[in-house]
Design a protein around this motif. Structure first.
Motif: not given
Length: 716
Positions: A531, A534-535, A539, A570-571, A574-575, A577-578, A697, A700
């Motif tokens: 977590e 992945c950001d 971040k 969720y992981v 976020r991957y 999104q990045n 998660g 999303d």
């Protein structure tokens, strides 16, 4: 009449003579009574009045007084006046060098040592009449009692006289140590630097001389062009063996008699043990009490005089640090001072003290395995954790050595916390000193130790990323770790280091999950790590995309715990999104030098296909998992053959929720037919039901990767 007057006059004279004789007799008796009541005062008077050349052999008065004073000194310590008297008597050599050495060995102060007496002793020292053995003993006594000297301003004023003895090969180690404690920026002069370099060229790189030069370079780096070693073997030795035990006993006895408030130091109890050495060094020295501050402007203020944070701020520029830097750990105001004022010399001295204690007590002492003996070291390590570790390389050197002999259980929480504070270092060094020994412990320890290691490495990565983000985002701020440490890496080196750490954790987690039969606690610690990973782009502004290995993804996807599947969703979200954000930045050419490998997108797309095939369309997962997970260790291919049964309805993690939802929709039916949920209307309601259970998660992931109102294909 005259005869009468003469007669009365004679009578009065006789009476006055008789009265005077009586007074003298009473004074003699009072003096004799005082001598009986205060033999210690009479002994001090003897030493202050004894003449040079008085015979020593057969001198009963001398021997009796020496025995008396020694008994008092070792029992309750000597008051400041007695210390001054005996020190002047010993160093004047009125009764020879043997008596001088004997007096110095029992010269234990009860509270403080007058600075005037030490300065007078240095004057006797500089006369050159003392034998070398007595000179060494006197210097060792000063080094031991340095913290008890009431002031050091006069000692610093005669810095040049003390410095002149640095060329003496025998006295040089002790003189360098004393100069190290006295040196301020004003003392660093070009001629002294030249002299020290000449002595170094003559004697070689002696550790005490190197330490003094290192302090000179910290205070005035422009005067010393030569490079100093990052680590000095040996440094200053402890010269307090003749006095340490007696001094500690006296101070402890006096503290108990005064009965003050509970101290903040670590009092080490003497216990019967098979250890060859006791934990004396783990005692954190106390800042001695000082008088209240009246006017501190323009004057040096002892740190022990401060009583509040307001006083600390008022006297911030006039603080004089103690000689024993370890005593700073017993004062919260002292730690605040280190945070407010980045004093390189103070950090260097504290770093030296900390390294000496850690090495002597944890590396050079054999443990007897008694758990009772681990209480004080654990408390000491807890205090060390309150320090900004990035400023102290000594703890880092200690950890790298300690890992080679650590069993993974001794002081485990403290050691893992210290490991997480290790700053960014070159990859080769991290592999050799951290990754390899930690890996051996990881594979031979319990699941709880494995979880601790993963959490430790996650905390380490978070600190690295935070440091990198502040450094790149706020270039006007000075975020260097320390001017005395070369830990700042180039961008390419930092990327290589982070990549190696993430891949290292991936290997540990994959093998650890297999060894521990996919323990749920280790599962969550691993996903907690990813977590963070992945950001790293959004971040922390770090252009790095490292996906979890198959040995982490597919066991999480097929887990029977719904929270594990939710966190995996969720992981992956976020991957995505990045990656999408990085792709947009690249297309807009906001970062011309930014490049994302095609392999990253290909690998992520394969991951998405596998997860969607499993959870959504109930299709076999056609993914090659043999690249990073050894086929002989984990039968993942057999597990993946059941992916077609693992959609959100039939997945073991969500089966209870599907049955509950079915009972709410068709309460009258006795037979549960889960395939009826796959109708379009019920499927949408089922997703909303899952989302209402707190699986954010998963929510999303579904809402951003597929049309969640569509129904799955190929259901039962």
């Amino acid at each position: 009449m005259s005869k009468t007057m003469s007669k009365s006059h004679n009578v009065s004279e006789a009476e006055s003579c008789i009265h005077g004789a009586a007074n003298r007799s009473s004074r003699r008796s009072e003096r004799r009574r005082a001598d009986v009541e205060d033999p210690f005062g009479r002994a001090l008077e003897y030493f202050s009045q004894v003449k040079a050349g008085t015979p020593v052999k057969g001198n009963d008065a001398l021997e009796n007084n020496l025995v008396l004073v020694e008994r008092v000194a070792l029992g309750r310590g000597l008051p400041p006046g007695a210390v001054a008297t005996l020190l002047d008597f010993a160093l004047s050599l009125r009764l020879g060098s043997s008596v001088c050495s004997r007096v110095l060995k029992f010269l234990i102060p009860a509270s403080a040592v007058p600075q005037d007496s030490v300065v007078r002793g240095v004057s006797w020292f500089c006369m050159g009449k003392m034998p070398v053995s007595a000179q060494i003993l006197f210097l060792r006594w000063i080094l031991t009692m340095f913290d008890l000297i009431d002031s050091k301003d006069q000692l610093r004023s005669i810095y040049g006289f003390i410095f002149s003895f640095v060329t003496d090969e025998v006295l040089s180690p002790y003189v360098c140590h004393l100069l190290y404690l006295l040196t301020t920026k004003e003392h660093v002069q070009p001629f002294r630097v030249r002299k020290l370099l000449e002595v170094q060229a003559k004697m070689g790189r002696q550790p005490p001389l190197t330490q003094l030069l290192a302090l000179y370079k910290v205070l005035c780096p422009e005067m010393i062009a030569i490079s100093m070693p990052s680590k000095t073997r040996g440094g200053f030795k402890n010269h307090n063996l003749p006095w340490k035990t007696a001094l500690a006993a006296v101070l402890k006895k006096n503290k108990t008699a005064e009965a003050p408030s509970p101290p903040l130091s670590l009092d080490i109890k003497e216990k019967a043990s098979t250890r060859k050495r006791k934990l004396h060094h783990l005692e954190v020295p106390q800042l001695s009490c000082g008088p209240e501050i009246e006017s501190s402007r323009g004057k040096a203020v002892h740190l022990q005089q401060l009583r509040s944070f307001a006083q600390l701020l008022q006297n911030l520029d006039n603080i004089e640090l103690p000689a024993q830097m370890g005593s700073l750990l017993s004062s919260s105001l002292a730690l605040h001072y280190l945070d407010c004022v980045h004093d390189e010399s103070a950090l260097l001295r504290l770093n030296f003290w900390l390294g000496s204690v850690l090495h002597e007590e944890f590396l050079f002492c054999s443990r007897d395995g008694n758990p009772e003996n681990s209480t004080e070291p654990s408390q000491f390590l807890d205090i060390c954790l309150s320090l900004p570790q990035e400023c102290f390389s000594s703890s880092e050197f200690f950890l790298f050595k300690f890992l080679a002999m650590w069993d993974g259980s001794l002081h485990q929480p403290q050691i893992l916390s210290l490991l997480s504070d290790i700053p960014p270092l070159p990859v080769s060094r991290m592999k050799m000193f951290l990754f390899e020994p930690l890996q051996q412990l990881y594979f031979t320890s319990s699941v709880f130790f494995k979880c601790g290691v993963i959490e430790c490495l996650r905390s380490m990565l978070w600190k690295w990323l935070t440091w990198h983000f502040v450094q790149t985002s706020h270039k006007e701020l000075d975020v260097s770790l320390s001017s005395s440490r070369t830990m700042n890496l180039h961008m390419s080196e930092f990327l290589e280091l982070v990549t190696e750490l993430v891949q290292y954790v991936g290997r540990l987690a994959s093998a650890g999950l297999q060894l521990e039969n996919y323990h749920i606690l280790l599962h969550h610690q691993t996903l907690n790590f990813y977590e963070l990973v992945c950001d790293v782009y959004l971040k922390f502004n770090l252009p790095l995309f490292l996906l979890p290995p198959s040995g982490v993804i597919f066991p999480s996807l097929l887990a029977t715990d719904p929270v594990t599947v939710d966190r995996l969703g969720y992981v992956i979200f976020r991957y995505r999104q990045n990656l999408m954000s990085a792709k947009e930045h690249k297309q807009q050419k906001k970062e011309p030098s930014f490049h994302i490998s095609r392999d990253v997108f290909r690998e992520f797309n394969l991951l998405m296909v596998a997860v969607v095939s499993c959870l959504w369309i109930s299709k076999d997962c056609q993914v090659d998992v043999g690249t990073d997970v050894h086929k002989a260790l984990v039968p993942l291919r057999t597990m993946l053959s059941y992916c077609k049964n693992y959609n959100l309805i039939h997945h073991p993690a969500f089966l209870n929720y599907a049955i509950e939802f079915h009972q709410k929709c068709w309460p009258e039916q006795t037979n549960v037919d889960l395939s009826s949920i796959q109708g379009k209307k019920y499927w949408y309601w089922y997703l909303e039901f899952l989302f209402s259970q707190g699986f954010d998660g998963l929510k999303d992931f579904i809402q951003n990767n597929m049309d969640h109102q569509s129904t799955p294909v190929g259901g039962h």
